[in-house]
Each structure stands twice: as structure tokens, then as C-alpha cells.
Write an enzyme that holds these catalytic residues in place. Structure first.
Site, PDB file in Angstrom:
ATOM      1  N   CYS A 273       0.852  -1.195   0.000  1.00  0.00           N
ATOM      2  CA  CYS A 273       0.000   0.000   0.000  1.00  0.00           C
ATOM      3  C   CYS A 273       0.885   1.241   0.000  1.00  0.00           C
ATOM      4  O   CYS A 273       2.107   1.144  -0.025  1.00  0.00           O
ATOM      5  CB  CYS A 273      -0.951  -0.014   1.196  1.00  0.00           C
ATOM      6  SG  CYS A 273      -0.152   0.115   2.788  1.00  0.00           S
ATOM      7  N   SER A 274       0.284   2.391   0.070  1.00  0.00           N
ATOM      8  CA  SER A 274       1.024   3.647  -0.067  1.00  0.00           C
ATOM      9  C   SER A 274       2.153   3.791   0.951  1.00  0.00           C
ATOM     10  O   SER A 274       3.236   4.229   0.603  1.00  0.00           O
ATOM     11  CB  SER A 274       0.078   4.842   0.026  1.00  0.00           C
ATOM     12  OG  SER A 274      -0.603   4.818   1.267  1.00  0.00           O
ATOM     13  N   ASP A 275       1.914   3.423   2.212  1.00  0.00           N
ATOM     14  CA  ASP A 275       2.986   3.528   3.198  1.00  0.00           C
ATOM     15  C   ASP A 275       3.459   2.166   3.703  1.00  0.00           C
ATOM     16  O   ASP A 275       4.427   2.080   4.435  1.00  0.00           O
ATOM     17  CB  ASP A 275       2.584   4.416   4.368  1.00  0.00           C
ATOM     18  CG  ASP A 275       1.414   3.875   5.168  1.00  0.00           C
ATOM     19  OD1 ASP A 275       0.965   2.751   4.885  1.00  0.00           O
ATOM     20  OD2 ASP A 275       0.943   4.576   6.076  1.00  0.00           O
ATOM     21  N   GLY A 276       2.757   1.095   3.332  1.00  0.00           N
ATOM     22  CA  GLY A 276       3.180  -0.249   3.687  1.00  0.00           C
ATOM     23  C   GLY A 276       2.737  -0.735   5.051  1.00  0.00           C
ATOM     24  O   GLY A 276       2.973  -1.879   5.413  1.00  0.00           O
ATOM     25  N   TRP A 277       2.086   0.118   5.840  1.00  0.00           N
ATOM     26  CA  TRP A 277       1.754  -0.250   7.221  1.00  0.00           C
ATOM     27  C   TRP A 277       0.381  -0.881   7.393  1.00  0.00           C
ATOM     28  O   TRP A 277       0.181  -1.693   8.278  1.00  0.00           O
ATOM     29  CB  TRP A 277       1.806   0.977   8.127  1.00  0.00           C
ATOM     30  CG  TRP A 277       3.172   1.489   8.334  1.00  0.00           C
ATOM     31  CD1 TRP A 277       3.694   2.648   7.819  1.00  0.00           C
ATOM     32  CD2 TRP A 277       4.229   0.884   9.073  1.00  0.00           C
ATOM     33  NE1 TRP A 277       4.999   2.785   8.199  1.00  0.00           N
ATOM     34  CE2 TRP A 277       5.348   1.711   8.977  1.00  0.00           C
ATOM     35  CE3 TRP A 277       4.330  -0.288   9.800  1.00  0.00           C
ATOM     36  CZ2 TRP A 277       6.553   1.407   9.589  1.00  0.00           C
ATOM     37  CZ3 TRP A 277       5.522  -0.587  10.413  1.00  0.00           C
ATOM     38  CH2 TRP A 277       6.620   0.263  10.303  1.00  0.00           C
ATOM     39  N   ASP A 278      -0.584  -0.471   6.620  1.00  0.00           N
ATOM     40  CA  ASP A 278      -1.963  -0.812   6.940  1.00  0.00           C
ATOM     41  C   ASP A 278      -2.597  -1.813   5.980  1.00  0.00           C
ATOM     42  O   ASP A 278      -2.930  -2.922   6.365  1.00  0.00           O
ATOM     43  CB  ASP A 278      -2.811   0.463   7.011  1.00  0.00           C
ATOM     44  CG  ASP A 278      -2.344   1.396   8.114  1.00  0.00           C
ATOM     45  OD1 ASP A 278      -1.854   0.908   9.139  1.00  0.00           O
ATOM     46  OD2 ASP A 278      -2.467   2.620   7.955  1.00  0.00           O
TER      47      ASP A 278
ATOM     48  N   LYS B 209       1.706  -0.609  13.586  1.00  0.00           N
ATOM     49  CA  LYS B 209       1.748   0.446  14.599  1.00  0.00           C
ATOM     50  C   LYS B 209       0.504   0.397  15.490  1.00  0.00           C
ATOM     51  O   LYS B 209      -0.370   1.250  15.415  1.00  0.00           O
ATOM     52  CB  LYS B 209       1.894   1.802  13.921  1.00  0.00           C
ATOM     53  CG  LYS B 209       3.146   1.880  13.062  1.00  0.00           C
ATOM     54  CD  LYS B 209       3.512   3.251  12.594  1.00  0.00           C
ATOM     55  CE  LYS B 209       2.476   3.952  11.785  1.00  0.00           C
ATOM     56  NZ  LYS B 209       2.920   5.254  11.283  1.00  0.00           N
TER      57      LYS B 209
END
Length: 150
Positions: free
Chosen positions: A39-44, A81
Site C-alpha cells: 500500500c502507499s505507506d506499507g503499514w496498513d 503500529k
């Protein structure tokens, strides 16, 4: 109540997440293609889609042991997170960081469980208990933003 639920777009998020997981599953299983999910930031969205695809592809992840391994590897060790997303941090600088990403994923697993109850070794009560302890702060499992913080 239904219009309030509709306004959150919760069900749309679940639908998109499940469709993406089915797309990944189809590419891997039916077409034999490798897949990169990011995804865009890889976290969610990344752990949501990958963990759902693993559940769809491998019956091991539908067992108690396998589900535990999946949560540990794709959520805890991956570095989700939890502190920011669940609002557990003492000093939350940005309230916009709070987002029920893990809860959305558990709801998607619940949807699969409701459709295919005989394919899972665990039940709805197990998922509810997991949600409760994600937010209870009773254990340190879902605290912090990284394995190091936990």
C-alpha cells in the site's frame, strides 16, 4: 443505525479488502504468478490483504496455531503500529494516526468464518476475545508500534 453504519463506509472497506485478497489468491493459486502487495505507506493495507490471502490459500492459517503464527508474523513482527492505530500511546501527537486497521482485518476474517464455518478451527468467540484484548491493554502484545517497543 444502518445509515450511521453506511456513512462510515466500513462495509465498503471490508469489500475492497476481501476483493483484493481474492485477486492475490487467484493470481498465486490459479495463475501461478508471483504477487507483490504494497500500500502507499506499507503499514496498513499490506498486512490486511496479505494475511487474508494467506488464510484463503493455506488451511494451516485457519487453525488456532496457524492463526496465532499469522498474527505474530504479519502483524506483530511486521511492525504494525498498534500504539498509534489503537490509540494506546501516551503522547499521541497526531490523532489522525488512529485507525482500526487490525479490527477491520479481524472483521474480514469474521466474514470468511461466517461463510465457511467448517473450514476454521476457531469460532467467533475467539475473534471477539482477540478484539477485546487488542484494546484492553491487559497484555503487552498489542501495545507499541514495533516489536522493540513491546
Amino acid at each position: 443505525w444502518l445509515s450511521a453504519l453506511e456513512s462510515t463506509k466500513w462495509l465498503q472497506h471490508l469489500s475492497v479488502m476481501l476483493k483484493a485478497a481474492v485477486l492475490v489468491t487467484s493470481a498465486v493459486d490459479r495463475e501461478g504468478r508471483p504477487v507483490l502487495v504494497h500500500c502507499s505507506d506499507g503499514w496498513d493495507r499490506t498486512p490486511q490483504i496479505v494475511a487474508l490471502a494467506k488464510i484463503l490459500l493455506d488451511p494451516y492459517y485457519r487453525t488456532m496455531e496457524g492463526f496465532q503464527v499469522l498474527v505474530e508474523s504479519d502483524w506483530l513482527d511486521f511492525g504494525h503500529k498498534f500504539g498509534d492505530r489503537c490509540g494506546h500511546q501516551e503522547k499521541v501527537e497526531d490523532q489522525n494516526e488512529q485507525c482500526p486497521v487490525f479490527l477491520q482485518w479481524l472483521d474480514a476474517v469474521h466474514q470468511l468464518l461466517k461463510q465457511f464455518p467448517c473450514l476454521f478451527e476457531f469460532n467467533e468467540a475467539f475473534l471477539v476475545k482477540l478484539v477485546q484484548h487488542t484494546y484492553s491493554c491487559l497484555y503487552g502484545t498489542f501495545l507499541g508500534n514495533s516489536p522493540c517497543e513491546r
